[in-house]
Design a protein around this motif. Sequence first.
Motif, PDB file in Angstrom:
ATOM      1  N   MET A   1     -65.771 -23.775  29.311  1.00 44.41           N
ATOM      2  CA  MET A   1     -65.117 -22.565  29.814  1.00 44.41           C
ATOM      3  C   MET A   1     -63.650 -22.537  29.352  1.00 44.41           C
ATOM      4  N   PRO A   2     -63.123 -21.350  29.072  1.00 40.76           N
ATOM      5  CA  PRO A   2     -61.717 -21.246  28.659  1.00 40.76           C
ATOM      6  C   PRO A   2     -60.788 -21.744  29.766  1.00 40.76           C
ATOM      7  N   ASP A   3     -59.676 -22.355  29.390  1.00 37.47           N
ATOM      8  CA  ASP A   3     -58.712 -22.853  30.366  1.00 37.47           C
ATOM      9  C   ASP A   3     -57.403 -22.067  30.261  1.00 37.47           C
ATOM     10  N   ALA A   4     -56.373 -22.526  30.977  1.00 37.13           N
ATOM     11  CA  ALA A   4     -55.085 -21.816  31.010  1.00 37.13           C
ATOM     12  C   ALA A   4     -54.450 -21.740  29.629  1.00 37.13           C
ATOM     13  N   PHE A   5     -54.632 -22.797  28.836  1.00 37.77           N
ATOM     14  CA  PHE A   5     -54.077 -22.773  27.480  1.00 37.77           C
ATOM     15  C   PHE A   5     -54.773 -21.716  26.637  1.00 37.77           C
ATOM     16  N   ASP A   6     -56.090 -21.616  26.776  1.00 38.27           N
ATOM     17  CA  ASP A   6     -56.839 -20.597  26.036  1.00 38.27           C
ATOM     18  C   ASP A   6     -56.359 -19.191  26.408  1.00 38.27           C
ATOM     19  N   LYS A   7     -56.106 -18.994  27.706  1.00 39.47           N
ATOM     20  CA  LYS A   7     -55.628 -17.683  28.149  1.00 39.47           C
ATOM     21  C   LYS A   7     -54.264 -17.368  27.547  1.00 39.47           C
ATOM     22  N   LEU A   8     -53.373 -18.376  27.553  1.00 41.32           N
ATOM     23  CA  LEU A   8     -52.046 -18.171  26.982  1.00 41.32           C
ATOM     24  C   LEU A   8     -52.142 -17.848  25.495  1.00 41.32           C
ATOM     25  N   ALA A   9     -53.001 -18.583  24.780  1.00 39.24           N
ATOM     26  CA  ALA A   9     -53.171 -18.341  23.348  1.00 39.24           C
ATOM     27  C   ALA A   9     -53.739 -16.950  23.100  1.00 39.24           C
ATOM     28  N   PHE A  10     -54.703 -16.556  23.922  1.00 39.59           N
ATOM     29  CA  PHE A  10     -55.302 -15.227  23.791  1.00 39.59           C
ATOM     30  C   PHE A  10     -54.265 -14.129  24.021  1.00 39.59           C
ATOM     31  N   GLU A  11     -53.526 -14.244  25.112  1.00 35.09           N
ATOM     32  CA  GLU A  11     -52.556 -13.204  25.451  1.00 35.09           C
ATOM     33  C   GLU A  11     -51.427 -13.147  24.423  1.00 35.09           C
ATOM     34  N   THR A  12     -50.989 -14.296  23.949  1.00 40.02           N
ATOM     35  CA  THR A  12     -49.925 -14.318  22.939  1.00 40.02           C
ATOM     36  C   THR A  12     -50.396 -13.641  21.656  1.00 40.02           C
ATOM     37  N   ALA A  13     -51.625 -13.970  21.251  1.00 35.95           N
ATOM     38  CA  ALA A  13     -52.178 -13.367  20.039  1.00 35.95           C
ATOM     39  C   ALA A  13     -52.349 -11.867  20.193  1.00 35.95           C
ATOM     40  N   GLN A  14     -52.790 -11.428  21.370  1.00 35.82           N
ATOM     41  CA  GLN A  14     -53.000  -9.999  21.581  1.00 35.82           C
ATOM     42  C   GLN A  14     -51.667  -9.254  21.669  1.00 35.82           C
ATOM     43  N   MET A  15     -50.657  -9.880  22.239  1.00 38.47           N
ATOM     44  CA  MET A  15     -49.328  -9.257  22.244  1.00 38.47           C
ATOM     45  C   MET A  15     -48.822  -9.048  20.824  1.00 38.47           C
ATOM     46  N   ALA A  16     -48.994 -10.077  19.989  1.00 40.41           N
ATOM     47  CA  ALA A  16     -48.561  -9.964  18.595  1.00 40.41           C
ATOM     48  C   ALA A  16     -49.364  -8.889  17.875  1.00 40.41           C
ATOM     49  N   ARG A  17     -50.649  -8.838  18.161  1.00 35.40           N
ATOM     50  CA  ARG A  17     -51.527  -7.842  17.525  1.00 35.40           C
ATOM     51  C   ARG A  17     -51.109  -6.425  17.908  1.00 35.40           C
ATOM     52  N   ILE A  18     -50.862  -6.199  19.204  1.00 34.59           N
ATOM     53  CA  ILE A  18     -50.437  -4.879  19.667  1.00 34.59           C
ATOM     54  C   ILE A  18     -49.078  -4.523  19.077  1.00 34.59           C
ATOM     55  N   GLY A  19     -48.170  -5.491  19.045  1.00 30.44           N
ATOM     56  CA  GLY A  19     -46.871  -5.227  18.443  1.00 30.44           C
ATOM     57  C   GLY A  19     -46.985  -4.812  16.982  1.00 30.44           C
ATOM     58  N   TRP A  20     -47.887  -5.470  16.255  1.00 32.93           N
ATOM     59  CA  TRP A  20     -48.084  -5.187  14.831  1.00 32.93           C
ATOM     60  C   TRP A  20     -48.640  -3.788  14.613  1.00 32.93           C
ATOM     61  N   PHE A  21     -49.718  -3.461  15.320  1.00 32.89           N
ATOM     62  CA  PHE A  21     -50.376  -2.163  15.085  1.00 32.89           C
ATOM     63  C   PHE A  21     -49.670  -1.014  15.814  1.00 32.89           C
TER      64      PHE A  21
END
Length: 358
Positions: A1-21
Motif C-alpha cells: 500500500m502507498p505510504d506518506a512518502f508516496d503521497k508526498l511524491a505524488f502530490e509534488t509531481a502533480q503540482m509540477a505537472r499542473i504548474g507546467w500545463f
Amino acid sequence: MPDAFDKLAFETAQMARIGWFFGQKLLAARLAKPVPVPEKFRGRTMPDRRRLLTDLWRLIEQDWQNIAHGLYAMPEDWRGNPLDGLRRAADFFTDLRAVEARRHGDPAERLLPERLLTEAPTGHYPRYYLRKFHFQTDGYLSEASAERYDHQVEVLFGGGAAAMRRQTLVPLRTALLEQKGGANAARLLDLGCGTGEFLREVKRNYPRLSVTALDLSAPYLKVAERRLADWSRVEMLEAAAEAIPAPDASFDIVTALYLFHELPSRIRQAVAAEIRRVLKPGGALLLVDSLQTGDEPDYDALLDYFPYAFHEPYYASYLREDFDRLLTPGFLRKSSVSAYFSKVVSYRRGESDSGEPR
C-alpha cells in the motif's frame, strides 16, 4: 500500500505537472486574440482562475484517494524525458499561430477537404468527421495531429486530463469484479480510443484483460498501437463507432471517453444502438465526457461558451443530450460522478431490451 512518502511524491509531481500545463494554458490565452463574446453570454459569471485551480486540485486529491485505497496503480504520467516535454511545448506554441488563424478566419478553413470522403481505408470518412476539431491542424487525420493531441488536451485542462481519464478505472474495477472470471476472461471495447492513453492505463492495471481499440483515424491508431505494444491481448480496429465491425454480444465492457460530444445527435443515436448490439446482456457501459448543463451550475456559462472558443460543432447539442433516454431501452444507470470538467457515468446492459432482468 502507498505510504506518506508516496503521497508526498505524488502530490509534488502533480503540482509540477499542473504548474507546467496550466502555465502554458495561461500563456496561450495571453498570446491569443479574444473570441468575441456573443450577446447571450454577457453578464453571465464564469469560474475564475482560483475556482478552476481549487476544483482541479480536488480532482487530484480524489485521484490519490483512489490510489491509496488500491483502486488503481500509481500513474506514470509525470515520468519521461524532460526534453521531450519541451519539444512538445515548442510544437504546441508553433502550431498556435495556425490555430488562431482558423479561430478568427474564414469558417471554411475549419473544414477538411471533401476528397477525404473517399480516401479512408474503410471506404469513406463520414462528412461530420471532416472538421478541424479544436481548430487543430489536419483535424484527426495526420501523424502530426496525433503526436500533438495529448499535449493540447493537457494544456486545455491545465494538467488535469490524465487524472480525469483515470476516474474511469473506478467503475471499470467494479465491472470486472462482477464478471465471471474477472479481467482474465472479459473483453473490453474502447470506442474512439484516440492515441490510446486510457487503454494504456487499463493495461497497466489489468495486463491480461483483452482490449479492442477502435478509432476512425489511422494516424491516431498508429500512436495507440505504439503505446500498447508492451502488452498482449490488444486488437486495433479502424472503424466508425456507428458501424462497429464486431458480432452481436461480443464484449463484456464498452468504454467511450470524450466521444459523444464530438458526434451529431443522429450519430449519437446510431452509436447507442451499436453499443446495445455488441455489448453482452449484463455487460457494463462506461461513459466519460464533458459536464453537461446543470451538472455543475457555476460552470454552465463556460460550457456554453466552449464551442465558440474551441470549434466543437456538436457540443451545444451534447450539453442538452439526455443519455438515460438515449440508452433506453436496454440500459440502467448505476452511477454518475463528476471529475473536474468531466463526468463518469456507468450503465448496466439489461438482460432484455427493456433493461430489466428476465
